[in-house]
Design a protein around this motif. Sequence first.
Motif, short mmCIF file in Angstrom:
data_model
loop_
_atom_site.label_atom_id
_atom_site.label_comp_id
_atom_site.label_asym_id
_atom_site.label_seq_id
_atom_site.Cartn_x
_atom_site.Cartn_y
_atom_site.Cartn_z
N GLY A 116 79.56 -18.19 37.60
CA GLY A 116 79.84 -16.84 38.11
C GLY A 116 79.33 -15.71 37.22
O GLY A 116 79.83 -14.59 37.28
N GLY A 118 72.28 -21.25 26.24
CA GLY A 118 72.69 -19.87 25.92
C GLY A 118 73.87 -19.74 24.97
O GLY A 118 74.53 -20.71 24.61
N MET A 119 74.12 -18.47 24.61
CA MET A 119 75.10 -18.19 23.55
C MET A 119 76.49 -17.85 24.07
O MET A 119 77.43 -17.82 23.29
N VAL A 164 79.25 -19.07 30.38
CA VAL A 164 78.13 -19.18 31.34
C VAL A 164 78.12 -20.60 31.94
O VAL A 164 78.37 -21.58 31.24
N HIS A 171 72.61 -21.09 34.90
CA HIS A 171 71.86 -20.91 33.65
C HIS A 171 70.60 -21.77 33.65
O HIS A 171 69.49 -21.29 33.42
N GLY A 231 67.26 -20.36 30.61
CA GLY A 231 68.35 -20.50 29.66
C GLY A 231 67.87 -20.61 28.22
O GLY A 231 67.24 -21.59 27.84
N GLY A 258 68.46 -19.68 41.05
CA GLY A 258 69.46 -20.45 41.79
C GLY A 258 69.47 -20.11 43.27
O GLY A 258 68.77 -19.20 43.73
N ILE A 310 71.36 -27.39 46.42
CA ILE A 310 72.58 -27.30 45.59
C ILE A 310 72.45 -28.34 44.48
O ILE A 310 72.47 -29.55 44.76
N ASN A 344 67.24 -14.73 34.75
CA ASN A 344 68.65 -14.93 34.45
C ASN A 344 69.36 -13.61 34.13
O ASN A 344 70.59 -13.56 34.11
N ARG A 365 69.12 -10.96 36.10
CA ARG A 365 68.68 -10.48 37.39
C ARG A 365 68.91 -8.97 37.54
O ARG A 365 69.94 -8.45 37.14
P1 FDA Z 1 76.45 -18.08 38.80
O1 FDA Z 1 77.41 -19.10 39.22
O2 FDA Z 1 76.77 -16.65 39.11
O3 FDA Z 1 75.01 -18.48 39.34
C1 FDA Z 1 73.84 -17.71 39.10
C2 FDA Z 1 72.84 -17.95 40.23
O4 FDA Z 1 72.55 -19.35 40.36
C3 FDA Z 1 73.38 -17.53 41.61
O5 FDA Z 1 72.30 -17.12 42.40
C4 FDA Z 1 73.97 -18.82 42.15
O6 FDA Z 1 74.08 -18.83 43.56
C5 FDA Z 1 72.99 -19.85 41.63
N1 FDA Z 1 73.61 -21.15 41.39
C6 FDA Z 1 74.73 -21.38 40.66
N2 FDA Z 1 75.00 -22.67 40.63
C7 FDA Z 1 74.05 -23.30 41.34
C8 FDA Z 1 73.82 -24.66 41.67
N3 FDA Z 1 74.64 -25.62 41.25
N4 FDA Z 1 72.76 -24.97 42.47
C9 FDA Z 1 71.93 -24.00 42.91
N5 FDA Z 1 72.11 -22.68 42.62
C10 FDA Z 1 73.16 -22.33 41.84
N6 FDA Z 1 71.24 -16.20 29.61
C11 FDA Z 1 70.57 -16.81 28.63
O7 FDA Z 1 69.49 -17.37 28.86
N7 FDA Z 1 71.09 -16.86 27.36
C12 FDA Z 1 72.29 -16.31 27.05
O8 FDA Z 1 72.72 -16.38 25.90
C13 FDA Z 1 73.00 -15.64 28.10
N8 FDA Z 1 74.20 -15.02 27.85
C14 FDA Z 1 74.85 -14.36 28.87
C15 FDA Z 1 76.05 -13.70 28.60
C16 FDA Z 1 76.70 -13.02 29.63
C17 FDA Z 1 78.02 -12.33 29.33
C18 FDA Z 1 76.13 -12.96 30.92
C19 FDA Z 1 76.81 -12.19 32.03
C20 FDA Z 1 74.93 -13.61 31.18
C21 FDA Z 1 74.28 -14.32 30.16
N9 FDA Z 1 73.10 -14.98 30.40
C22 FDA Z 1 72.44 -15.60 29.38
C23 FDA Z 1 72.53 -15.01 31.75
C24 FDA Z 1 72.95 -16.28 32.46
O9 FDA Z 1 72.13 -17.35 32.00
C25 FDA Z 1 72.74 -16.14 33.98
O10 FDA Z 1 73.52 -15.09 34.47
C26 FDA Z 1 73.04 -17.44 34.72
O11 FDA Z 1 72.43 -17.40 35.98
C27 FDA Z 1 74.53 -17.64 34.88
O12 FDA Z 1 74.82 -18.90 35.43
P2 FDA Z 1 76.25 -19.15 36.08
O13 FDA Z 1 76.30 -20.50 36.61
O14 FDA Z 1 77.31 -18.70 35.12
O15 FDA Z 1 76.24 -18.05 37.23
#
Ligand code: FDA
Length: 540
Positions: free
Chosen positions: A111, A172-173, A177, A182, A187, A233, A238, A474, A476
């Motif tokens: 998320g 990532g850090m 996440v 990611h 990532g 993503g 999925i 990432n 976005r």
């Molecule tokens: P989320 O669940 O919101 O998914 C992101 C996107 O991927 C969406 O479009 C989603 O629909 C899709 N998706 C998710 N799961 C999927 C799946 N299983 N199959 C297909 N699609 C899927 N980046 C980085 O490279 N290094 C870092 O250190 C950080 N640090 C960081 C800190 C903070 C506070 C934030 C807000 C963001 C980062 N990021 C980062 C960026 C981060 O890598 C990026 O936002 C990722 O997409 C987050 O993945 P999540 O699964 O948490 O997000």
Amino acid sequence: MKFPQFSMLPFLMVVVMLSLSGTTLSHPHWDFLLCLSLRLANYSTISKVIYVQNNPSYLSVLNASIHNTRFSTPATPKPFAIITPLKTSHVRSTLYCSKKHGFQLRIRSGGHDVEGLSYVSEVPFVILDLLNFRAIKVDTKNEVAWVQSGATLGELYYAIAAKTNTLAFPAGMCHTVGAGGHFSGGGYGTLFRKYGLAADNIIDARMIDVNGRILDRKSMGEDVFWAIRGGGGNTFGIVLAWKLKLVPVPAVVTVFTVNKNLEQNATKIFHRWQYIAHKLPDDLFMNVWITKVNSSQVGTKTVQATFRGMLLGGVDELITLIQDKFPELGLAEENCNEMSWIESVLYFGGLPLQSVDILLDKNALPTLSLKAKSDYVKEPIPESGIEGLMSMFLEEEADNAVAMIPAFGGKMDEIPENELPYPHRAGNLFEATSIVQWTKEQNAESGKYISWSRRLYSYMTPYVSKSPREAYVNYRDLDLGINNINDYTSYEQASIWGFKYFKNNFKRLVQVKTKVDPMNFFRNEQSIPPLLSPWKKKGN
Ligand code: FDA
């Protein structure tokens, strides 16, 4: 007496569930729920997997993985239902029923999508929330691990460290996440100069395609396997789980932090850093953070450059290296700390160094509202340019803003641009991502913070990559352009942001998308469109 296999119970339970909640539903909503309930076929499963609006747990499930409170307001469009599958068949059923009844699917892992695309949509939608897909299996003998998409990076790192202190994974850090999003965008973290991106170290995956087939690397083919490792993503399918190649780390690493504010020559030292950091040995990670801080004169502010890094080695080696290559930093032993790699995860994640258990806590850090923008820099920014950048951080809107500037080079220079969708490799001195933050209570003033972010982006134009002005998917940024979410998006339209994120790899991503999801079922505002949109084909 044996009951027949097909039972009306699920249907009746949905009726009861909805009538108790007072929800009035139109046909497609009913049809979707009925479709899913019949496929799940058991009330106790239904009650653990389907959350419709007005279900007492709906909002807590929705909010549990919102990491940008800009998208957590009463006006934010909400999903008609949140589905939290317990097993693969539930994921397939959700896919089947969403397709059949015309609901857009937003897949959510951690998320952290900075534009909220995993949990917000302008058209009727359901969230497929992978919060129960968090299993992790670490095999130290073969130096590999399987991680399900809903696991957080913190949970992954914790699971590795529970078995060994000499293996790690270069991602990532931020510990909250999610693996799913990611890895889908690349990532990077403190090990990327040594080992590349997280996506560079993924060796297999388990994915459900638009037709509900469960595929691994072999059955999806190398094109699709290439595309899911960085092409963004919610586009190709999925992804349920990823197989990772673990990487060696020494039992002791050294972290350091040196703060320099404007009065301590921050501008000049950062200027010099640009010439040096990307050429340092790949065992060294180095990041600069620019923030506004209190100055030594009470009541006044200054801007601080925080030089933070990690050496895969001991403190003496680090000090000798920095004194030789970058004496301007003035690194001293008191700035450094030897620790294990897992402790360094806490250090870079802004977590207290007491116990690694905090890596399992998704609420260890506060959630704020934010807007991010990223850039890549290929030529050192002149001092006058840095002065302007620093002065923007003295503006009122930047009270809680940061520019995060990790040095590139090392392994990133060795990997060809087309190896994976992530193209920002050799030739980049660093990435510069700005994040401006404010509290949920300040959401009414979001506009002023977002406009500061846009002004900063505009200010940086002369100093960053051009044609295209590159960006990291990432982090976005919907300012770069969006798909017509329920209508035809041309290749040309998507190219505007597509080439910024992926450079020429965008063309191959479009080809893969056209092959695996020609009807564009998996989509969001910045997903890769198929070459010929289904709406165009139908002549709509
Ligand atoms: P989320 O669940 O919101 O998914 C992101 C996107 O991927 C969406 O479009 C989603 O629909 C899709 N998706 C998710 N799961 C999927 C799946 N299983 N199959 C297909 N699609 C899927 N980046 C980085 O490279 N290094 C870092 O250190 C950080 N640090 C960081 C800190 C903070 C506070 C934030 C807000 C963001 C980062 N990021 C980062 C960026 C981060 O890598 C990026 O936002 C990722 O997409 C987050 O993945 P999540 O699964 O948490 O997000």
